[in-house]
Write a protein that holds these residues in place. Structure first.
Motif, PDB file in Angstrom:
ATOM      1  N   THR A   2     -25.205  37.906  54.754  1.00  0.00           N
ATOM      2  CA  THR A   2     -26.324  38.725  55.180  1.00  0.00           C
ATOM      3  C   THR A   2     -27.449  38.554  54.188  1.00  0.00           C
ATOM      4  OG1 THR A   2     -25.524  40.609  53.929  1.00  0.00           O
ATOM      5  CG2 THR A   2     -24.838  40.478  56.219  1.00  0.00           C
ATOM      6  N   ARG A   3     -28.648  39.004  54.566  1.00  0.00           N
ATOM      7  CA  ARG A   3     -29.761  38.893  53.631  1.00  0.00           C
ATOM      8  C   ARG A   3     -29.485  39.769  52.418  1.00  0.00           C
ATOM      9  NH1 ARG A   3     -34.571  36.788  53.969  1.00  0.00           N
ATOM     10  NH2 ARG A   3     -34.372  36.539  56.218  1.00  0.00           N
ATOM     11  N   VAL A 204     -12.774  26.497  40.877  1.00  0.00           N
ATOM     12  CA  VAL A 204     -13.741  26.996  41.849  1.00  0.00           C
ATOM     13  C   VAL A 204     -13.914  28.494  41.654  1.00  0.00           C
ATOM     14  CG1 VAL A 204     -13.489  25.248  43.634  1.00  0.00           C
ATOM     15  CG2 VAL A 204     -11.905  27.174  43.595  1.00  0.00           C
ATOM     16  N   ALA A 205     -15.154  28.966  41.879  1.00  0.00           N
ATOM     17  CA  ALA A 205     -15.466  30.382  41.690  1.00  0.00           C
ATOM     18  C   ALA A 205     -16.278  30.886  42.871  1.00  0.00           C
ATOM     19  CB  ALA A 205     -16.245  30.580  40.396  1.00  0.00           C
ATOM     20  N   SER A 206     -15.835  31.977  43.446  1.00  0.00           N
ATOM     21  CA  SER A 206     -16.519  32.614  44.573  1.00  0.00           C
ATOM     22  C   SER A 206     -17.050  33.974  44.133  1.00  0.00           C
ATOM     23  CB  SER A 206     -15.556  32.797  45.750  1.00  0.00           C
ATOM     24  OG  SER A 206     -16.105  33.670  46.722  1.00  0.00           O
ATOM     25  N   LEU A 207     -18.340  34.192  44.332  1.00  0.00           N
ATOM     26  CA  LEU A 207     -18.977  35.476  44.052  1.00  0.00           C
ATOM     27  C   LEU A 207     -19.313  36.133  45.387  1.00  0.00           C
ATOM     28  CD1 LEU A 207     -21.478  34.223  41.301  1.00  0.00           C
ATOM     29  CD2 LEU A 207     -19.064  34.847  41.039  1.00  0.00           C
ATOM     30  N   SER A 208     -18.530  37.105  45.781  1.00  0.00           N
ATOM     31  CA  SER A 208     -18.731  37.840  47.044  1.00  0.00           C
ATOM     32  C   SER A 208     -18.707  36.929  48.257  1.00  0.00           C
ATOM     33  CB  SER A 208     -20.055  38.616  47.012  1.00  0.00           C
ATOM     34  OG  SER A 208     -20.057  39.581  45.993  1.00  0.00           O
ATOM     35  N   GLY A 209     -17.799  35.978  48.272  1.00  0.00           N
ATOM     36  CA  GLY A 209     -17.613  35.150  49.450  1.00  0.00           C
ATOM     37  C   GLY A 209     -16.634  35.791  50.418  1.00  0.00           C
ATOM     38  N   VAL A 210     -16.787  35.492  51.710  1.00  0.00           N
ATOM     39  CA  VAL A 210     -15.822  35.951  52.719  1.00  0.00           C
ATOM     40  C   VAL A 210     -14.580  35.078  52.591  1.00  0.00           C
ATOM     41  CG1 VAL A 210     -15.326  36.185  55.176  1.00  0.00           C
ATOM     42  CG2 VAL A 210     -17.592  36.795  54.289  1.00  0.00           C
ATOM     43  N   LEU A 211     -13.472  35.668  52.179  1.00  0.00           N
ATOM     44  CA  LEU A 211     -12.266  34.889  51.904  1.00  0.00           C
ATOM     45  C   LEU A 211     -11.153  35.112  52.921  1.00  0.00           C
ATOM     46  CD1 LEU A 211     -12.188  35.106  48.002  1.00  0.00           C
ATOM     47  CD2 LEU A 211     -13.359  33.467  49.497  1.00  0.00           C
ATOM     48  N   TRP A 212     -11.445  35.872  53.951  1.00  0.00           N
ATOM     49  CA  TRP A 212     -10.561  35.960  55.125  1.00  0.00           C
ATOM     50  C   TRP A 212     -11.474  35.984  56.332  1.00  0.00           C
ATOM     51  CZ3 TRP A 212      -6.784  40.518  56.618  1.00  0.00           C
ATOM     52  CH2 TRP A 212      -5.974  40.101  57.697  1.00  0.00           C
ATOM     53  N   LEU A 213     -11.695  34.802  56.878  1.00  0.00           N
ATOM     54  CA  LEU A 213     -12.683  34.635  57.937  1.00  0.00           C
ATOM     55  C   LEU A 213     -12.297  35.357  59.212  1.00  0.00           C
ATOM     56  CD1 LEU A 213     -15.366  33.152  58.485  1.00  0.00           C
ATOM     57  CD2 LEU A 213     -14.024  31.171  59.211  1.00  0.00           C
ATOM     58  N   ARG A 214     -10.987  35.494  59.447  1.00  0.00           N
ATOM     59  CA  ARG A 214     -10.510  36.107  60.689  1.00  0.00           C
ATOM     60  C   ARG A 214      -9.973  37.522  60.460  1.00  0.00           C
ATOM     61  NH1 ARG A 214      -6.236  33.782  62.610  1.00  0.00           N
ATOM     62  NH2 ARG A 214      -6.656  33.993  64.845  1.00  0.00           N
ATOM     63  N   ALA A 215     -10.413  38.159  59.375  1.00  0.00           N
ATOM     64  CA  ALA A 215     -10.028  39.547  59.133  1.00  0.00           C
ATOM     65  C   ALA A 215     -10.546  40.432  60.263  1.00  0.00           C
ATOM     66  CB  ALA A 215     -10.601  40.018  57.805  1.00  0.00           C
ATOM     67  N   PRO A 216      -9.895  41.556  60.529  1.00  0.00           N
ATOM     68  CA  PRO A 216     -10.366  42.448  61.598  1.00  0.00           C
ATOM     69  C   PRO A 216     -11.848  42.783  61.427  1.00  0.00           C
ATOM     70  CG  PRO A 216      -8.220  43.158  60.813  1.00  0.00           C
ATOM     71  CD  PRO A 216      -8.648  42.052  59.909  1.00  0.00           C
ATOM     72  N   GLY A 217     -12.617  42.496  62.458  1.00  0.00           N
ATOM     73  CA  GLY A 217     -14.048  42.781  62.451  1.00  0.00           C
ATOM     74  C   GLY A 217     -14.913  41.687  61.847  1.00  0.00           C
ATOM     75  N   MET A 218     -14.323  40.790  61.052  1.00  0.00           N
ATOM     76  CA  MET A 218     -15.133  39.776  60.379  1.00  0.00           C
ATOM     77  C   MET A 218     -15.665  38.711  61.335  1.00  0.00           C
ATOM     78  SD  MET A 218     -16.679  38.958  57.701  1.00  0.00           S
ATOM     79  CE  MET A 218     -15.988  40.230  56.629  1.00  0.00           C
ATOM     80  N   PRO A 219     -14.907  38.235  62.321  1.00  0.00           N
ATOM     81  CA  PRO A 219     -15.499  37.272  63.256  1.00  0.00           C
ATOM     82  C   PRO A 219     -16.741  37.814  63.956  1.00  0.00           C
ATOM     83  CG  PRO A 219     -13.119  37.226  63.453  1.00  0.00           C
ATOM     84  CD  PRO A 219     -13.451  38.388  62.566  1.00  0.00           C
ATOM     85  N   ALA A 220     -16.697  39.075  64.367  1.00  0.00           N
ATOM     86  CA  ALA A 220     -17.869  39.661  65.026  1.00  0.00           C
ATOM     87  C   ALA A 220     -19.058  39.713  64.082  1.00  0.00           C
ATOM     88  CB  ALA A 220     -17.535  41.060  65.539  1.00  0.00           C
ATOM     89  N   THR A 222     -19.548  37.756  61.480  1.00  0.00           N
ATOM     90  CA  THR A 222     -19.969  36.372  61.243  1.00  0.00           C
ATOM     91  C   THR A 222     -20.820  35.858  62.398  1.00  0.00           C
ATOM     92  OG1 THR A 222     -17.990  35.918  59.914  1.00  0.00           O
ATOM     93  CG2 THR A 222     -19.130  34.020  60.859  1.00  0.00           C
ATOM     94  N   LEU A 223     -20.370  36.100  63.621  1.00  0.00           N
ATOM     95  CA  LEU A 223     -21.119  35.645  64.794  1.00  0.00           C
ATOM     96  C   LEU A 223     -22.484  36.322  64.878  1.00  0.00           C
ATOM     97  CD1 LEU A 223     -18.178  35.631  67.368  1.00  0.00           C
ATOM     98  CD2 LEU A 223     -19.340  33.612  66.449  1.00  0.00           C
TER      99      LEU A 223
END
Length: 347
Positions: A2-3, A204-220, A222-223
């Motif tokens: 998101t922005r 590798v280092a992730s700062l606030s990355g989405v690390l479960w793309l198919r988590a409940p509610g996350m696909p919606a 993301t789309l």
């Protein structure tokens, strides 16, 4: 994702006379540093070597003694885009020495200038003998787009993991030791690339990355985010159910077993409340709401790694927005560890 709230533009350090001459040369269309510029090395005389796909560097513009923008004509993207490079002191195209590389990936609704615009990454990089590369990623989701099964452009994964890597290693004295860091979508990209290509990165280092793309509610979510970015939201991964295999193929949670052997770091907020230095927020503040959602995927990813017995380091810090102040606090702390992981000496 998101922005994100961005701090006021960071005042740039005054440039030396050599730096001004370099900029003038670029504006004149040469894109070549004048001989004798501090730490710039000799002017390039040999042609650039292309990547295996045919991707090639079509322009090089020096922004300062150790800072270069290159334009890459990419068959994988079907267009030309830019990448910023920070070179170590003493670098030269004819040097006998080679250097390790840290790739810094940016988040959504941003571009290849994101890290230098929002952080002091130039100062961080100058303290070590390493190359730092910041490639364009647009809103490409760090994936080769599914395009309803047709494939084709854009192929952001191929651009980043093949074309950029090969162009840097063939033209800028980079060796094969690599690490990656990313914020937001770039964090997801760093972890996903490491899992899809085991051994590509030592750390590798992730700062606030989405690390479960198919988590409940996350696909919606993301789309919706991709739609708000003006894209066809189903062109990237496909439909959530009908093309579930493709979603799983780009999901850090699903790919977690493939991370064994790579040093992993990830961080995020979880509470949806302002962190240190953040302004007061409201429950519907998008920077707080989105970070809470992202944080839930980081917790799930942590639990998944625990279940698999895959080592990691995590900083699930609770309060904090989905913004640069939070990421700068973490990045400055882990930077020395990233440098150590690729064997970068102190400058």
């Amino acid at each position: 994702m998101t922005r994100r709230d961005r701090p006021a533009p960071r005042p740039r350090r005054p440039r030396s006379r050599a730096g001004l001459l370099l900029a003038a040369a670029a504006l004149a269309g040469t894109g070549i540093a004048p001989p004798g510029a501090a730490h710039a090395g000799a002017a390039r005389t040999a042609p650039f070597r292309a990547a295996d796909t045919g991707a090639r560097i079509t322009a090089e513009t020096r922004l300062g003694p150790n800072e270069v923008d290159i334009t890459i004509d990419s068959p994988s993207l079907g267009k030309s885009v830019k990448t910023r490079i920070l070179l170590p002191k003493g670098w030269s195209p004819d040097a006998a020495e080679t250097w390790p590389v840290l790739y810094a990936y940016h988040g959504g609704q941003d571009d290849y200038t994101s890290w230098p615009r929002n952080t002091d990454i130039e100062g961080w990089a100058a303290a070590y003998e390493a190359i730092v590369v910041m490639p364009e990623a647009a809103d490409g989701a760090y994936a080769n787009w599914y395009n309803y099964g047709r494939g084709g452009t854009p192929k952001w994964q191929t651009f980043h993991t093949q074309e950029v890597v090969q162009l840097i290693e063939r033209n800028y004295r980079a060796n094969g030791t690599r690490a990656a860091i990313g914020d937001s979508a770039g964090g997801q990209g760093a972890i996903t690339y490491a899992a899809r290509f085991p051994g590509m990165f030592t750390h590798v280092a992730s700062l606030s990355g989405v690390l479960w793309l198919r988590a409940p509610g996350m696909p919606a979510l993301t789309l919706a985010t991709n739609a708000l970015n003006g894209q066809d939201p189903f062109a990237i991964y496909g439909f959530v159910v009908a093309n579930a295999d493709n979603w799983r193929a780009h999901d850090p949670y699903e790919l977690a077993p493939r991370l064994r052997g790579t040093k992993i770091f990830f961080s995020s907020g979880t509470t949806g409340e302002p962190g240190p230095g953040d302004p007061p927020g409201t429950p519907w503040d998008v920077g707080l709401f989105s970070e809470k959602q992202v944080g839930e995927t980081n917790v799930a990813f942590r639990d998944r790694l625990d279940e698999l017995g895959v080592p990691y380091t995590a900083d699930i810090y609770g309060a904090g927005r989905h913004n640069w102040p939070s990421w700068i606090r973490v990045a400055t702390r882990i930077w020395p560890d990233l440098m150590a992981s690729i064997g970068a000496r102190r400058a």
